[in-house]
Design a protein around this motif. Sequence first.
Motif, PDB file in Angstrom:
ATOM      1  N   SER A  52       0.852  -1.189   0.000  1.00  0.00           N
ATOM      2  CA  SER A  52       0.000   0.000   0.000  1.00  0.00           C
ATOM      3  C   SER A  52       0.884   1.234   0.000  1.00  0.00           C
ATOM      4  O   SER A  52       1.793   1.358   0.815  1.00  0.00           O
ATOM      5  CB  SER A  52      -0.922   0.030   1.222  1.00  0.00           C
ATOM      6  N   ARG A  56      -7.924  -0.084  -4.766  1.00  0.00           N
ATOM      7  CA  ARG A  56      -7.460  -1.458  -4.894  1.00  0.00           C
ATOM      8  C   ARG A  56      -7.094  -1.775  -6.335  1.00  0.00           C
ATOM      9  O   ARG A  56      -7.879  -1.529  -7.258  1.00  0.00           O
ATOM     10  CB  ARG A  56      -8.534  -2.439  -4.422  1.00  0.00           C
ATOM     11  N   TYR A 110      -4.829  -8.296  -4.101  1.00  0.00           N
ATOM     12  CA  TYR A 110      -4.807  -6.917  -4.572  1.00  0.00           C
ATOM     13  C   TYR A 110      -3.752  -6.134  -3.802  1.00  0.00           C
ATOM     14  O   TYR A 110      -3.208  -6.590  -2.792  1.00  0.00           O
ATOM     15  CB  TYR A 110      -6.179  -6.253  -4.379  1.00  0.00           C
ATOM     16  N   ARG A 111      -3.459  -4.947  -4.284  1.00  0.00           N
ATOM     17  CA  ARG A 111      -2.623  -3.979  -3.585  1.00  0.00           C
ATOM     18  C   ARG A 111      -3.333  -2.635  -3.620  1.00  0.00           C
ATOM     19  O   ARG A 111      -4.355  -2.479  -4.313  1.00  0.00           O
ATOM     20  CB  ARG A 111      -1.257  -3.850  -4.251  1.00  0.00           C
ATOM     21  N   TYR A 112      -2.828  -1.666  -2.897  1.00  0.00           N
ATOM     22  CA  TYR A 112      -3.364  -0.312  -2.959  1.00  0.00           C
ATOM     23  C   TYR A 112      -2.387   0.570  -3.717  1.00  0.00           C
ATOM     24  O   TYR A 112      -1.214   0.678  -3.347  1.00  0.00           O
ATOM     25  CB  TYR A 112      -3.601   0.238  -1.548  1.00  0.00           C
ATOM     26  N   GLU A 155      -5.372  -1.891   6.503  1.00  0.00           N
ATOM     27  CA  GLU A 155      -6.637  -1.167   6.331  1.00  0.00           C
ATOM     28  C   GLU A 155      -7.575  -1.382   7.517  1.00  0.00           C
ATOM     29  O   GLU A 155      -8.473  -0.566   7.751  1.00  0.00           O
ATOM     30  CB  GLU A 155      -7.321  -1.614   5.040  1.00  0.00           C
ATOM     31  N   ARG A 175      -3.756  -7.040   7.372  1.00  0.00           N
ATOM     32  CA  ARG A 175      -3.990  -5.944   6.433  1.00  0.00           C
ATOM     33  C   ARG A 175      -4.183  -4.642   7.195  1.00  0.00           C
ATOM     34  O   ARG A 175      -5.097  -4.518   8.020  1.00  0.00           O
ATOM     35  CB  ARG A 175      -5.192  -6.268   5.545  1.00  0.00           C
ATOM     36  N   VAL A 212      -6.339  -4.965  -8.451  1.00  0.00           N
ATOM     37  CA  VAL A 212      -6.490  -6.424  -8.363  1.00  0.00           C
ATOM     38  C   VAL A 212      -5.486  -7.107  -9.286  1.00  0.00           C
ATOM     39  O   VAL A 212      -5.328  -6.718 -10.456  1.00  0.00           O
ATOM     40  CB  VAL A 212      -7.926  -6.838  -8.727  1.00  0.00           C
TER      41      VAL A 212
END
Length: 529
Positions: free
Chosen positions: A304, A351, A340-342, A370, A368, A353
């Motif tokens: 992220s 996100r 996924y990543r940010y 988040e 995570r 994917v």
Amino acid sequence: MKSGTINIKKYLLLLCLIGSSFSACNKFLDTRPEDFVTPENYYNTEADLDRALNGVYNRLIDNFGRMYSRGLYSFLAISDEFFYKNVSVNNLKVMEFDAGQLDVGKLWEVLYQGIDRANLLLENIDKPKMDEKRRAAIKGQALFLRAYYYFVLVDNFGGVPLKLSSTKSPADPALPRASVAAVYDRIVSDMKAAEPMVNDISTYTSNERVTTTAVQAILAKVYLAMAGEPLKDVSKYAEALAYADKVITSAKHSLNPDYSAIFINHSKDINEPQECLWEIGMYGNQQGSQQLAGGVGIENGLESAFDDIGYSNGPVHPTGRIFSLFDAGDKRRDWAIAPYRYGTVNGVTGRVVYTETQIYERTVGKWRREYETQVPKNRLYNSTNFPVIRYADVLLMKAEAENAVNGPVAAAYNAINMVRRRGYGKPVTTPDPTVDLPAGLGKDEFFAALQDERARELCFEGARKHDLIRWGIYVSKMQSLATEINATAPSAWRYAGNAGKNTTARNVLFPIPTTELTINHLVEQNKGW
């Protein structure tokens, strides 16, 4: 760490055993100093013992990041399940280092600091007048923690000096390495002594203290280690089974029906003693005076770029081998391995994917950021706890030991199938032929299935390297990983096999640190280093 719990991180024990600065006073030569801590003027109250015990626990979260704040589940536990992004040469992370490697030396140092603190507490445990049950609980935790520090040492270094009294002077005589068997004998002795002393987990509102079932579960793990390499004492499988059964029949623990919730709870600072028997409590974000934060979900986190979500550059990536062990229907795959990543793509932030073919691009996703509730979020530190032992691990140890002692009987099947059912989102106690292991497996077939199940359930929790070593297949698994990655991974990711390529028989153990060899001439280096 949660407020309102017994906070082992709230107090740090700073024992100044030698050295002090004197204020100007013409009578200092005949006056006993009273403004610093010594064993003689400490340990006089129950509160003193509690603070000293907190100091023993504290070494589980060292400021250097070699224990459970980072190292023991990441760069000190390199196996065939993950690799480090953009690290290809001359690094511990690709198994290219020597006895002077700083992280290895700090691991040794921190473990012996914990042992010395435990020894000092045990030597003074009887000083204060207090309730004997509470004294026993403190003593039991100190005994267990000393043994646990030795378990980490023997697991990583082999036979080590067995130091059972506190350091009194820098001139204390040096100790030679004890044999692996002698170290394990002491570990078992201390842990078994601790078992009836420590409190039941229901005594506390968190799982950050060592309790009866935590001792029993770790003893099962210790006995399984003794049954494998290098001791190969197969009689210990029966002991491992007995201690796993103690945890199970206590009815104090159960599987969380939702696999992902275990790790979300960690990120949200929610204790869950049902699944997690013993967690290493982290606190804060390394701001202010309490330096007890960790890096769970940062060192091994989902990538992220955003501080408000929770920054991580996603350094730890899964290998294609671990990804391919999961069926598509196994819900653990896309939780343990981030789908996924940010980031920002084509001006759109959020996100991103991964495609089905982007396996090596993915990162570990168990914890995570988040979900973290503490703000502001620090880029390097957080308060996410680390689970040393989960109930799923106990069930898998039960299945392994049961199979070793009695073959693949119904009890072994039931234990592993409960873990599998949860992984697929099924009711854990209801037989389900769509996910349960097929009936009629032979002993070796069941063991092979158990090995894969441990990889799926416990991946990225620091267990895989320990398992492969005790099963005697660490070197072969690492070397075959290098061959596999070179043959199947996209060309840009073939460096992911470098750790495996560099692994030889010497890497079953870390080298004895150069710093130790320099000051202790009774200690010999491990073979190959």
